[in-house]
Design an enzyme around this catalytic site. Structure first.
Site, PDB file in Angstrom:
ATOM      1  N   LYS A 112       0.957  -0.967   0.041  1.00  0.00           N
ATOM      2  CA  LYS A 112      -0.052  -0.139  -0.159  1.00  0.00           C
ATOM      3  C   LYS A 112       0.568   1.208  -0.094  1.00  0.00           C
ATOM      4  O   LYS A 112       0.714   2.147  -0.326  1.00  0.00           O
ATOM      5  CB  LYS A 112      -0.964  -0.544   1.038  1.00  0.00           C
ATOM      6  CG  LYS A 112      -2.157  -1.082   0.860  1.00  0.00           C
ATOM      7  CD  LYS A 112      -3.515  -0.530   1.845  1.00  0.00           C
ATOM      8  CE  LYS A 112      -4.641  -1.448   1.607  1.00  0.00           C
ATOM      9  NZ  LYS A 112      -5.405  -1.745   3.080  1.00  0.00           N
ATOM     10  N   LYS A 194      -4.632  -9.679  -7.665  1.00  0.00           N
ATOM     11  CA  LYS A 194      -5.603 -10.271  -6.551  1.00  0.00           C
ATOM     12  C   LYS A 194      -7.009  -9.403  -6.933  1.00  0.00           C
ATOM     13  O   LYS A 194      -6.825  -8.495  -7.076  1.00  0.00           O
ATOM     14  CB  LYS A 194      -5.305  -9.971  -5.302  1.00  0.00           C
ATOM     15  CG  LYS A 194      -6.669 -10.646  -4.192  1.00  0.00           C
ATOM     16  CD  LYS A 194      -5.842  -9.966  -2.826  1.00  0.00           C
ATOM     17  CE  LYS A 194      -6.708  -8.460  -2.945  1.00  0.00           C
ATOM     18  NZ  LYS A 194      -6.916  -8.137  -1.721  1.00  0.00           N
ATOM     19  N   LYS A 197     -11.254  -4.418  -4.507  1.00  0.00           N
ATOM     20  CA  LYS A 197     -12.370  -3.101  -4.131  1.00  0.00           C
ATOM     21  C   LYS A 197     -11.487  -1.870  -4.501  1.00  0.00           C
ATOM     22  O   LYS A 197     -12.609  -1.077  -5.426  1.00  0.00           O
ATOM     23  CB  LYS A 197     -13.322  -3.255  -3.603  1.00  0.00           C
ATOM     24  CG  LYS A 197     -13.067  -2.919  -1.697  1.00  0.00           C
ATOM     25  CD  LYS A 197     -13.896  -2.758  -1.166  1.00  0.00           C
ATOM     26  CE  LYS A 197     -14.025  -3.157  -0.017  1.00  0.00           C
ATOM     27  NZ  LYS A 197     -13.313  -2.862   0.994  1.00  0.00           N
TER      28      LYS A 197
HETATM   29  P1  AMP Z   1     -11.180  -5.275   1.801  1.00  0.00           P
HETATM   30  O1  AMP Z   1     -11.891  -5.328   0.552  1.00  0.00           O
HETATM   31  O2  AMP Z   1      -9.776  -5.263   1.830  1.00  0.00           O
HETATM   32  O3  AMP Z   1     -11.971  -4.681   2.862  1.00  0.00           O
HETATM   33  O4  AMP Z   1     -11.126  -6.958   2.892  1.00  0.00           O
HETATM   34  C1  AMP Z   1     -12.874  -7.830   3.380  1.00  0.00           C
HETATM   35  C2  AMP Z   1     -12.668  -8.705   2.858  1.00  0.00           C
HETATM   36  O5  AMP Z   1     -12.519  -9.499   2.264  1.00  0.00           O
HETATM   37  C3  AMP Z   1     -10.999  -9.590   3.786  1.00  0.00           C
HETATM   38  O6  AMP Z   1     -11.193 -10.097   4.861  1.00  0.00           O
HETATM   39  C4  AMP Z   1     -10.165  -9.760   2.434  1.00  0.00           C
HETATM   40  O7  AMP Z   1      -9.112 -10.633   3.155  1.00  0.00           O
HETATM   41  C5  AMP Z   1     -11.515 -10.087   1.849  1.00  0.00           C
HETATM   42  N1  AMP Z   1     -10.291 -10.643   1.019  1.00  0.00           N
HETATM   43  C6  AMP Z   1     -10.416  -9.527  -0.316  1.00  0.00           C
HETATM   44  N2  AMP Z   1     -10.551  -9.248  -1.545  1.00  0.00           N
HETATM   45  C7  AMP Z   1     -10.253 -11.144  -1.545  1.00  0.00           C
HETATM   46  C8  AMP Z   1     -10.447 -11.713  -2.821  1.00  0.00           C
HETATM   47  N3  AMP Z   1      -9.619 -11.238  -3.593  1.00  0.00           N
HETATM   48  N4  AMP Z   1     -10.102 -12.817  -2.382  1.00  0.00           N
HETATM   49  C9  AMP Z   1     -10.935 -13.623  -1.817  1.00  0.00           C
HETATM   50  N5  AMP Z   1     -11.186 -12.518  -0.327  1.00  0.00           N
HETATM   51  C10 AMP Z   1     -10.677 -11.511  -0.637  1.00  0.00           C
END
Ligand code: AMP
Ligand code: TRP
Length: 327
Positions: A112, A194, A197
């Site tokens: 990041k 990966k 969002k």
């Molecule tokens: P975040 O988008 O970083 O706020 O992540 C929210 C949740 O979604 C966390 O538990 C992440 O580990 C999971 N997560 C985010 N991106 C992915 C992805 N590409 N595949 C699987 N899990 C994800």
């Protein structure tokens, strides 16, 4: 006593199928057997620059999507992190016990900070301490997250252990729960990255609120390879990722899916996959529309969630304050 599950999600960007398949789906299922606390982590969101109006709107949107996905506010506590001030306070205290070296090893900070070069805040570096506070305030046994958060949960556990060894049994030691399949859904435009969002490229992610036509267009354009066989083969990341998404949304076995597409082309497979995803998201999208028809509903659920979270967190914080000698 049921075991406690805690997890959090940042109100940044639009929630997408990676969040759903890697985390939210398991949160919904865990309501059967665990005592759950789910937190929308707005204090984590501001570790990188945010537009204030957008942050507030996203916080409600994420809440609505979690409810629409099946988080039941009667069974689970659902609240906003900044509504319970114990999170910030414990994060500060933990700061004073976490060695710099542990933080410097965090791979997500390295990624990041490379991405936000001009504005790397102290908060971004300190992010795992706030996350440890989130987890430790609720006597958490299990933390269901995607693969990318495993290192942060381990830091929370190490921090708990260190504190306990100095002051005696205080924190429950948390364990990450990482799904075997779906923990790392990859970008449609680039299956070596990966799905995220915060990535804005239009063909990258399928958002939970995407209309059917957008889902079809994104899947048809998804990057694959120049081979033909439709097989769960990890060495072919594009088709492997699409098959994983098919498997998770349809609930059908890998063997069954391979048999169905034996001898068929990528085009046929992608068309079918788009319909599976559209149907998989349809009930969630309908419930989201119903829920948001009454704009006061989400705020009252969040207020009640914070009222239920606060006494649990305050109790742990009071014990920490006492042991450290504050007050
Ligand atoms: P975040 O988008 O970083 O706020 O992540 C929210 C949740 O979604 C966390 O538990 C992440 O580990 C999971 N997560 C985010 N991106 C992915 C992805 N590409 N595949 C699987 N899990 C994800
Ligand atoms: N850092 C997590 C993410 O980006 C969100 C989060 C904050 C979290 N606090 C948490 C997840 C506590 C689990 C437990 O996905």
């Amino acid at each position: 006593m049921r075991k406690r599950v805690f997890s959090g999600i940042q109100p940044t960007g639009s929630l997408m199928i990676g969040n759903y398949l890697g985390a939210i789906k398991y949160w919904v299922a865990s309501q059967e057997n665990y005592d759950n606390v789910f937190c929308i982590v707005d204090l984590h969101a501001i570790t990188v620059p945010q537009d204030p109006e957008a942050l507030k709107a996203r916080t409600r949107e994420v809440t609505g999507l979690l409810l629409a996905a099946g988080i039941d506010p009667k069974r689970s506590i659902l609240f906003i992190q900044s509504h319970v001030s114990a999170h910030s306070e414990l994060a500060w205290i933990l700061n004073c016990f976490i060695p710099m070296g542990w933080m410097q090893r965090m791979t997500q900070f390295k990624e990041k900070s490379a991405r936000h070069k001009e504005q790397v805040s102290v908060g971004l570096f300190d992010y795992p301490s706030l996350m440890a506070a989130d987890i430790l305030l609720y006597d958490t046994d299990f933390v269901p997250v995607g693969e990318d958060q495993k290192q942060h949960v381990e830091l929370a556990r190490d921090t708990a252990q260190r504190f306990n060894s100095i002051y005696g049994e205080t924190f429950v030691l948390p364990e990450p729960l990482i799904p075997d399949i779906g923990a790392r859904i990859m970008g449609l435009d680039d299956p070596t990255k990966k799905m995220s969002k915060s990535e804005t490229a239009s063909g990258h992610a399928i958002d939970l609120l995407d209309p059917p036509d957008a889902i079809r267009a994104k899947i048809m354009r998804a990057t694959t390879d120049s081979l033909r066989e439709i097989r769960f083969d990890e060495s072919r990341p594009g088709i492997f990722n699409l098959l994983t998404i098919y498997h998770l949304f349809s609930g059908r076995s890998q063997k069954d899916i391979e048999a169905q597409f034996e001898g068929k082309g990528y085009g046929d497979f992608k068309k079918d996959l788009a319909e599976v995803v559209i149907e998989g998201l349809r009930p969630l999208q309908e419930r989201y529309r119903e829920l948001t028809a009454d704009p006061t509903r989400i705020d009252s659920i969040l207020a009640e969630g914070a009222d239920r979270a606060r006494p649990i967190a305050e109790k742990v914080l009071a014990e920490v304050r006492r042991k450290v000698g504050l007050g």
